[in-house]
Motif scaffolding. Structure first.
Motif, PDB file in Angstrom:
ATOM      1  N   GLN A 114       0.832  -1.209   0.000  1.00  0.00           N
ATOM      2  CA  GLN A 114       0.000   0.000   0.000  1.00  0.00           C
ATOM      3  C   GLN A 114       0.861   1.252   0.000  1.00  0.00           C
ATOM      4  OE1 GLN A 114      -3.019  -0.295  -0.935  1.00  0.00           O
ATOM      5  NE2 GLN A 114      -4.421  -0.349   0.783  1.00  0.00           N
ATOM      6  N   HIS A 115       1.929   1.235   0.795  1.00  0.00           N
ATOM      7  CA  HIS A 115       2.811   2.402   0.856  1.00  0.00           C
ATOM      8  C   HIS A 115       3.478   2.630  -0.498  1.00  0.00           C
ATOM      9  CE1 HIS A 115       5.273   5.421   2.924  1.00  0.00           C
ATOM     10  NE2 HIS A 115       6.275   4.999   2.171  1.00  0.00           N
ATOM     11  N   ILE A 116       3.970   1.569  -1.097  1.00  0.00           N
ATOM     12  CA  ILE A 116       4.608   1.682  -2.412  1.00  0.00           C
ATOM     13  C   ILE A 116       3.621   2.197  -3.440  1.00  0.00           C
ATOM     14  CG2 ILE A 116       5.685   0.393  -4.293  1.00  0.00           C
ATOM     15  CD1 ILE A 116       7.523   0.813  -1.853  1.00  0.00           C
ATOM     16  N   ARG A 117       2.424   1.665  -3.429  1.00  0.00           N
ATOM     17  CA  ARG A 117       1.391   2.132  -4.368  1.00  0.00           C
ATOM     18  C   ARG A 117       1.136   3.623  -4.193  1.00  0.00           C
ATOM     19  NH1 ARG A 117      -3.659  -1.832  -5.400  1.00  0.00           N
ATOM     20  NH2 ARG A 117      -2.669  -3.880  -5.417  1.00  0.00           N
ATOM     21  N   ALA A 118       1.001   4.051  -2.941  1.00  0.00           N
ATOM     22  CA  ALA A 118       0.665   5.452  -2.665  1.00  0.00           C
ATOM     23  C   ALA A 118       1.750   6.398  -3.167  1.00  0.00           C
ATOM     24  CB  ALA A 118       0.437   5.652  -1.171  1.00  0.00           C
ATOM     25  N   ILE A 119       3.017   6.102  -2.835  1.00  0.00           N
ATOM     26  CA  ILE A 119       4.084   7.032  -3.227  1.00  0.00           C
ATOM     27  C   ILE A 119       4.411   6.935  -4.716  1.00  0.00           C
ATOM     28  CG2 ILE A 119       5.063   7.017  -0.904  1.00  0.00           C
ATOM     29  CD1 ILE A 119       7.337   5.250  -2.012  1.00  0.00           C
ATOM     30  N   ALA A 120       3.978   5.824  -5.355  1.00  0.00           N
ATOM     31  CA  ALA A 120       4.194   5.666  -6.799  1.00  0.00           C
ATOM     32  C   ALA A 120       3.097   6.329  -7.618  1.00  0.00           C
ATOM     33  CB  ALA A 120       4.273   4.181  -7.151  1.00  0.00           C
ATOM     34  N   GLY A 121       2.038   6.801  -6.935  1.00  0.00           N
ATOM     35  CA  GLY A 121       0.921   7.397  -7.653  1.00  0.00           C
ATOM     36  C   GLY A 121      -0.012   6.362  -8.247  1.00  0.00           C
TER      37      GLY A 121
END
Length: 367
Positions: free
Chosen positions: A298-305
């Protein structure tokens, strides 16, 4: 600073991670599954996150040249710990997007600023007071009462940088032992249980919360987390709502944890916010094997847009047990436990109080 809404990574792009501990390691592993590369920056040559990335920078956070070279190699930067030096964050922020926004650290690195922020949102916390001397500590005790908890305003984790004050204690001695000039006194909360909410928020404002988790600590260190917490649905919804409100008020991008106390009183249980952790969190480790999308993804998805996932819990109950110190030496016993998955962090020699790994156990539905 770059607008987070402008960040849109594609597979093959690179995420820079500040910090090389187990959280950085698990973030990098989650990114790899999505086809994203990671580069880790850490001053510790034995960082376990170094083992799972192709490129790493081992340098001090005060090394401006190393920071600039690191920034030039990545597309977006995030962090696995909240005490990122402000000067380092400024250097990086001038060159690449830093998510969550470094300004958030100014609030979450200072316990007093954090409590003030939460209070301004109309969210309940323990009674608290700013303390800068023995005299102001005595005044705060008169207002708040005893027992109470004295904490350093900055740093401190797993029980470090704090002390419980009880009737009859030598106040001057307690103050001296904390070795600080800036502290916060908090009323001691006779709570029913400790819970946390892991919330993810995207740059577009989408918020997704995982199941509320009940946490058990031993010697001030998280030992066991269970999801879902055994609390009424209405209370769980209130806890998730509080976490979402905090994430939105911070204009947060990424995953954060909100730790809370559940109080039992005459009018029924209610929750008070204890602390905010602006990062992936130990109490969310159960999501690695116990949910359709982990806190790390989820964190990776969020910061990746990228769009956030809708977390679906596997099984009726998921339990996470930390392996602390020498407990890691018994890792083999977990390999034959049905429904258990062991995660070993790849750290050096076990030390008392050091988190060496964890185990997740998923209880199948209907059993």
């Amino acid at each position: 600073m770059t607008d987070a809404k402008q960040v849109k990574l594609k597979p093959g792009d690179t995420i820079g991670i500040l910090g090389g501990g187990q959280l950085g390691r698990m973030l990098a592993m989650a990114a790899a599954r999505l086809g994203l590369r990671c580069q880790v920056f850490s001053p510790d040559p034995d960082s376990p996150a170094f083992d799972v990335v192709l490129n790493a920078t081992c340098a001090e956070y005060a090394d401006v040249e190393a920071l600039e070279l690191f920034a030039s190699d990545v597309d977006v930067i995030t962090y696995e710990f909240e005490n990122v030096p402000s000067a380092a964050a400024m250097v990086l922020d001038a060159r690449r997007p830093v998510l969550p926004n470094r300004k958030i650290l100014e609030t979450t690195q200072d316990r007093l600023a954090e409590k003030d922020f939460v209070t301004r949102l109309g969210i309940g916390t323990a009674a608290y007071a700013d303390v800068t001397s023995v005299a102001s500590l005595r005044e705060a005790i008169v207002r708040i009462g005893l027992p109470a908890v004295l904490k350093t305003r900055r740093f401190g984790y797993d029980g470090k940088g704090q002390a419980i004050i009880r009737e009859g204690d030598d106040i001057a001695k307690v103050w001296t032992s904390l070795a600080t000039k800036s502290a916060i006194l908090e009323a001691f909360i006779p709570y029913e249980r400790e819970i946390s909410v892991i919330a993810a928020r995207s740059a577009s404002g989408q918020v997704e919360c995982f199941d509320v988790t009940e946490n058990e600590h031993r010697d001030h260190i998280l030992k066991i987390s269970r999801a879902p917490a055994p609390i009424p649905d209405a209370l769980a919804e209130e806890a998730r709502s509080i976490a979402g409100k905090i994430a939105s008020a911070l204009d947060y991008v990424g995953v954060l944890a909100v730790e809370m106390f559940v109080l039992a009183n005459g009018s029924g249980p209610k929750v008070l916010v204890n602390e905010i952790a602006p990062r992936v969190h130990n109490s969310g480790h159960w999501t690695l094997d116990g949910a359709s999308v982990s806190q790390f993804e989820q964190h990776i998805r969020a910061i990746a847009g990228w769009p956030l996932g809708k977390p679906v819990r596997h099984g009726d109950i998921v339990t996470m047990t930390n392996l602390i110190g020498e407990e890691i030496n018994d890792y083999e016993k977990w390999l034959t436990v049905p429904g258990a998955t062991i995660h070993i962090y790849g750290k050096g020699a076990p030390r008392p109080g050091r988190k060496m790994g964890h185990v997740t156990e998923v209880q199948p539905k209907g059993k």
